[in-house]
Scaffold this motif. Structure first.
Motif, mmCIF file in Angstrom:
data_model
loop_
_atom_site.group_PDB
_atom_site.id
_atom_site.type_symbol
_atom_site.label_atom_id
_atom_site.label_comp_id
_atom_site.label_asym_id
_atom_site.label_seq_id
_atom_site.Cartn_x
_atom_site.Cartn_y
_atom_site.Cartn_z
ATOM 1 N N ARG A 102 0.837 -1.209 0.000
ATOM 2 C CA ARG A 102 0.000 0.000 0.000
ATOM 3 C C ARG A 102 0.866 1.251 0.000
ATOM 4 O O ARG A 102 0.565 2.232 -0.680
ATOM 5 C CB ARG A 102 -0.946 -0.001 1.200
ATOM 6 N N ASP A 171 -1.336 7.328 6.045
ATOM 7 C CA ASP A 171 -2.133 6.838 4.931
ATOM 8 C C ASP A 171 -2.790 8.008 4.191
ATOM 9 O O ASP A 171 -2.777 9.148 4.651
ATOM 10 C CB ASP A 171 -3.196 5.887 5.457
ATOM 11 N N GLU A 177 -9.735 9.495 -2.596
ATOM 12 C CA GLU A 177 -9.909 9.028 -3.976
ATOM 13 C C GLU A 177 -10.912 9.883 -4.737
ATOM 14 O O GLU A 177 -10.658 10.307 -5.866
ATOM 15 C CB GLU A 177 -10.357 7.564 -3.980
ATOM 16 N N PRO A 289 -6.516 -2.430 -0.037
ATOM 17 C CA PRO A 289 -7.049 -1.796 1.181
ATOM 18 C C PRO A 289 -6.095 -1.967 2.338
ATOM 19 O O PRO A 289 -5.403 -2.977 2.460
ATOM 20 C CB PRO A 289 -8.362 -2.545 1.419
ATOM 21 N N SER A 334 -5.079 5.320 10.040
ATOM 22 C CA SER A 334 -5.020 4.030 9.356
ATOM 23 C C SER A 334 -4.130 3.041 10.085
ATOM 24 O O SER A 334 -3.783 2.008 9.547
ATOM 25 C CB SER A 334 -4.503 4.231 7.938
#
Length: 450
Positions: A102, A171, A177, A289, A334
């Motif tokens: 990620r 994060d 997004e 994710p 996160s």
């Protein structure tokens, strides 16, 4: 001068030496070009650099590996996130590790945001300097969309220090997004508008086409990379030829042109922005994710309020509460401490901000690493890693002696090589062509005078 020789008048002409910079506005106060002119034609010139020497390489040898990030921000300060990523990858190569997946996607996204920002600034400023003021205003508007996103992710707009050895600071914020895609949609419209204004504009073409020409062989001989190399038909791009992070998972093109002039460089940068947007969209679709554990209920409190109450033992109501954080902590909900964005290795990474601000062990570990130089300690060795910067190959060579500081560091700044060739680009053209040609090189002094 005229004098009679055998009854005839002879005229003797002499060339004129003229300084352009460092006080000239287009030279940014950091470049001096000593030109030799015949009328308005440039017969030759010498380019003098070194007005902004910042001692980047020596400074990084006197601080910890993570403490070097603020110095990298100030290399190419228009696209600092790419500098952050390049330094981190070089140090991680010393460790021989790969950061969480990620985190790799996040690094790609922020790098491509930075690339678009850099090209918007370059084209907008260069267009303004040949009279296209409207283009400058349009592109600065587009740049603001991206600066807002950068500020949301990192807490800062320009000097951001977002990346860490082993990952990133935090994060992507919740809702990133959707906002990113909306911004890209607006930027696409602005790029299309500028394309209509400039690409087939006869005045703009006359000012750029056939000016500042360098052929393929000389460009390669100087070691020039990036848009200037691709403008002579060489499709070299570190993201394709030496893939890093997860760039090999994306479908994107490397734009090239053939003429090697200022107009070709403009065309390459315009298309590169579209390709960067294409990469970002794919990255947002593919990004795995993370363990984003955010309570959907409870009071919203500032981190400062929670700390003050905790000092008095008033913590029983906070078990399910969500802290409202400022920009420097946005994205940290996160659980970076669980290894979503950071390699879980104490000798390699700083504690996350959650740990540092949330428990005494994290605070002590942070203090020891920063103040006592216990620090990130890669094994003894050396490594070189390159990334595709906005102006070309940006590489970092680092040498470790096993301590918390680099024994030696070296930066391969992509701006240095075009500047070595600038005298060839300017010679033969008119004095009015100096500024557009210099603008097409996109010299960033922090990257040049390291």
């Amino acid at each position: 001068m005229e004098k009679a020789v055998n009854g005839k008048k002879n005229r003797r002409t002499e060339s004129l030496m003229l300084n352009v910079g460092p006080s000239h506005p287009a030279m940014h106060g950091v470049i001096r070009i000593v030109t030799e002119l015949e009328g308005e034609r440039v017969l030759g010139c010498e380019v003098e650099i070194g007005y902004l020497h910042r001692c980047f390489e020596k400074d990084t040898e006197h601080v910890g590996w993570n403490q070097a990030f603020p110095y990298t921000d100030r290399l190419n300060y228009v696209s600092p996130l790419i500098n952050n990523v390049g330094w981190a990858l070089a140090v991680e190569k010393l460790f021989g590790v790969s950061v969480p997946e990620r985190s790799q996607y996040i690094r790609v996204i922020v790098s491509e945001i930075s690339r678009i920002v850099d090209h918007l600034t370059c084209i907008g400023a260069a267009a303004m300097e040949v009279g296209a003021m409207t283009v400058f205003l349009y592109f600065m508007k587009a740049r603001e969309f991206l600066y807002d996103l950068i500020e949301w992710i990192t807490g800062g707009r320009i000097t951001i220090s977002y990346v860490r050895i082993g990952g990133v600071k935090g994060d992507l914020p919740l809702g990133f997004e959707d906002k990113m895609l909306r911004s890209l949609k607006e930027i696409d419209k602005i790029i299309l508008e500028v394309d209509k204004l400039l690409t087939r504009n006869r005045i703009f073409i006359d000012r750029l086409k056939g000016i500042g020409v360098m052929d393929r062989e000389r460009t390669i001989a100087y070691g020039i990379t990036g848009p200037m190399l691709r403008a002579v038909g060489v499709p070299y791009d570190v993201r394709k030829d030496l893939p890093y992070l997860v760039y090999d998972r994306f479908d994107f093109e490397i734009p090239i042109a053939l003429d090697g002039d200022n107009y070709s460089r403009y065309l390459v940068r315009m298309e590169e922005m579209r390709q960067s947007a294409r990469i970002i969209r794919q990255a947002l679709e593919q990004i795995p994710p993370g363990a984003i554990a955010v309570d959907a209920y409870g009071r919203e409190l500032s981190g400062a309020d929670m700390v003050e109450d905790a000092k008095r033992g008033k913590v029983k109501d906070y078990a399910d509460a969500k802290a409202r954080v400022d920009l420097t902590l946005d994205g940290t909900d996160s659980r970076t401490a669980e290894g979503v964005n950071l390699v879980g290795e104490r000798t390699m990474t700083l504690p996350s901000k959650e740990e540092t601000y949330g428990n005494i062990e994290g605070l002590m570990a942070h203090f020891m690493q920063i103040m006592d130089n216990w620090g990130v300690r890669p094994p003894v060795g050396e490594a070189y890693h390159a990334v595709e910067g906005a102006n070309g190959e940006l590489g970092f060579y680092v040498v470790s002696d096993g301590t918390g500081r680099p024994m030696r560091s070296r930066c391969r700044g992509p701006c240095f090589f075009p500047m070595a060739a600038l005298h060839e680009l300017l010679t033969g053209d008119m004095i009015a062509d100096i500024v557009p040609t210099f603008g097409s090189v996109n010299m960033i002094a922090g990257e040049l005078d390291r």
